[in-house]
Enzyme design. Sequence first.
Site, short mmCIF file in Angstrom:
data_model
loop_
_atom_site.label_atom_id
_atom_site.label_comp_id
_atom_site.label_asym_id
_atom_site.label_seq_id
_atom_site.Cartn_x
_atom_site.Cartn_y
_atom_site.Cartn_z
N CYS A 75 20.04 -7.60 -0.25
CA CYS A 75 21.48 -7.88 -0.78
C CYS A 75 22.13 -6.54 -0.99
O CYS A 75 21.95 -5.43 -1.48
CB CYS A 75 21.54 -8.37 -2.33
SG CYS A 75 22.85 -8.79 -3.03
N CYS A 84 19.02 -10.58 -8.88
CA CYS A 84 17.76 -10.51 -8.46
C CYS A 84 16.95 -9.36 -8.48
O CYS A 84 16.96 -8.50 -7.64
CB CYS A 84 17.98 -10.73 -6.71
SG CYS A 84 18.81 -12.49 -6.38
N GLU A 337 16.06 -37.92 -23.80
CA GLU A 337 16.69 -36.73 -23.58
C GLU A 337 18.12 -36.45 -24.53
O GLU A 337 18.51 -37.54 -25.06
CB GLU A 337 17.44 -36.81 -22.11
CG GLU A 337 18.67 -35.90 -21.82
CD GLU A 337 18.07 -34.42 -21.76
OE1 GLU A 337 17.25 -34.22 -21.08
OE2 GLU A 337 19.05 -33.78 -22.35
N ASP A 385 8.78 -31.97 -19.68
CA ASP A 385 9.51 -31.06 -19.11
C ASP A 385 10.41 -30.50 -20.24
O ASP A 385 11.56 -30.38 -19.61
CB ASP A 385 9.89 -31.54 -17.75
CG ASP A 385 10.66 -30.31 -16.81
OD1 ASP A 385 10.56 -29.30 -17.14
OD2 ASP A 385 11.49 -30.78 -15.88
N CYS A 412 8.95 -24.28 -17.42
CA CYS A 412 9.53 -23.06 -16.67
C CYS A 412 8.93 -21.79 -17.55
O CYS A 412 9.83 -20.64 -17.42
CB CYS A 412 11.10 -23.16 -16.77
SG CYS A 412 11.82 -23.34 -18.22
C1 LIG Z 1 13.75 -28.21 -18.25
S1 LIG Z 1 14.95 -29.43 -18.46
C2 LIG Z 1 14.10 -30.76 -17.66
C3 LIG Z 1 14.91 -31.83 -17.16
C4 LIG Z 1 14.42 -32.93 -16.26
N1 LIG Z 1 13.21 -33.29 -16.41
C5 LIG Z 1 14.60 -32.42 -14.61
O1 LIG Z 1 13.47 -32.17 -14.02
O2 LIG Z 1 15.61 -32.32 -14.09
C6 LIG Z 1 14.79 -29.81 -20.06
C7 LIG Z 1 15.79 -30.97 -20.53
O3 LIG Z 1 15.51 -31.10 -22.09
C8 LIG Z 1 16.65 -31.34 -22.74
N2 LIG Z 1 16.28 -30.98 -24.15
C9 LIG Z 1 16.34 -29.76 -24.86
N3 LIG Z 1 15.88 -30.02 -26.12
C10 LIG Z 1 15.65 -31.20 -26.25
C11 LIG Z 1 15.03 -32.02 -27.42
N4 LIG Z 1 14.68 -31.55 -28.60
N5 LIG Z 1 14.80 -33.41 -27.23
C12 LIG Z 1 15.29 -34.06 -25.93
N6 LIG Z 1 15.63 -33.11 -25.00
C13 LIG Z 1 15.81 -31.80 -25.08
C14 LIG Z 1 17.70 -30.55 -22.00
O4 LIG Z 1 19.08 -31.29 -22.30
C15 LIG Z 1 17.25 -30.64 -20.51
O5 LIG Z 1 17.89 -31.54 -20.06
#
Ligand SMILES: C[S@@+](CC[C@H](N)C(=O)[O-])C[C@H]1O[C@@H](n2cnc3c(N)ncnc32)[C@H](O)[C@@H]1O
Length: 454
Positions: A75, A84, A337, A385, A412
């Site tokens: 880059c 990056c 969610e 997740d 993550c």
């Molecule tokens: C890493 S993302 C995963 C989303 C989905 N599984 C995907 O692969 O696209 C985490 C998600 O958790 C939601 N989130 C964060 N804190 C939360 C909570 N306390 N209860 C429910 N959802 C939550 C966020 O809005 C986000 O959509």
Amino acid sequence: MRINNKIGGIVEIEIKDLAYDGKSVGSLEGKIIFLNGGLPGEKVRAQVVKKKARYSVGKVIEILEKSTDRSDAACPHFDICGGCTWQDLEYSKQLRYKRKQVVDCLEHIGRLKEVEVPDTIPVSDPFYYRNKMEFSFNVPDDDFRLGLHKRGRFDQIFDIHQCLLQSPASNEIVAWLREYVKENRIPVYDVLKHEGFIRFLVIREGKQTGQTMLNLVTTSGVIPESEKLVKSALERFPQIKTIVRNINDQRSNIARGESEEVLFGPGYIEEIILGYTFRIYANSFFQTNSIQAATLYGKAIEFLRPDKSDRLLDLYCGAGTIGICVSGLVGEVIGIESEVSAVKAAVENAEINKIDNISFHTGQVEKILRNQPEISKGVNCVIVDPPRAGLHPKALKKLIELDLPRVVYVSCNPATFSRDAAALVEAGYRMNKVIPVDMFPHTMHIEIVAGFYK
Ligand SMILES: C[S@@+](CC[C@H](N)C(=O)[O-])C[C@H]1O[C@@H](n2cnc3c(N)ncnc32)[C@H](O)[C@@H]1O
């Protein structure tokens, strides 16, 4: 040189290791110092920014002796861009360091030693993989900038001309909007003075559908001649399916608004993962690397060992992506969610994919599991997740109480994953394997997936 190891002082450090969050580790006055850059074997000049009883934190200013693992970055903006930071590491070495991060976290945070961690699953193309990019406006002088943050600077933006992360088309869109704003004298937001109008350009792209969304984040007020802006954008970029505007009057410099206006199209774009179509709205979470998301979800499904009689909880389900991808292999899916717009997208996604064995609940996982026990009644497996912070302690406690035979954890953040994994193992679960999946080449970030069984 004279070494000044007080806060703000400049020190020279030999880097010994990488810490769990990608920070590098050296020693200062016999104690650990964490740095925001550098690789093992390198000598760096750094500024001390924090001193605690047991460790210090520093910011790398210059690499004095480079590791042989480094090579030239592709880059042209690499030296100043905050994006990056690992682009000068050959891709195979990035993968190796990422795996090491996972192993270290499991050992040091989770005290989990006998876990198999295979090689990091690579992406097929480490460039142009992102489906979402946020470009900031700022006014450093009598001109303005539209681009990305300078490394380590929240208040300084440089004009980006050739970013290798999203797509060549997205670079052209940035160049076009920069010129359009200039020619039409649209007032640009000044982050330090908290005044002005246009703050961010967010571009989202469906990698499989070719659809593009422009999201203009502005303060409140009228977009001058918004029809002209829309017309000009569509003439130049026919792939644009929708243009939205988010209004953010807050000081907090985030690229989302308290309210949203659709300027053109349906307000969403579509993306395809594992054969299912998903709507992506401006503010709903969607895996940033949609090509590699298919690999990640595939591994999660393998760990789940799904069965047609399963009643599956999909916790932190976002726009319903994982639950929808697995819906054909289980009896029923229940998604939870907290983000209202993500649940709206999830419900629509189930409809457009004609899936009738899935339902969604809006709210925080920790509260819903506790206050609405009927939702998790009869459930026998779960995919979680969570965001980087990992499972909320109350969610983890409730999950352990549910005592489900299969728990699949997508994360993550290897550090919070290792903390939660240790608690699950302590509660009697077996976890033998953690798979690192690279979703974010040229950054220190790594996604992981694992299965816990009773
Ligand atoms: C890493 S993302 C995963 C989303 C989905 N599984 C995907 O692969 O696209 C985490 C998600 O958790 C939601 N989130 C964060 N804190 C939360 C909570 N306390 N209860 C429910 N959802 C939550 C966020 O809005 C986000 O959509």
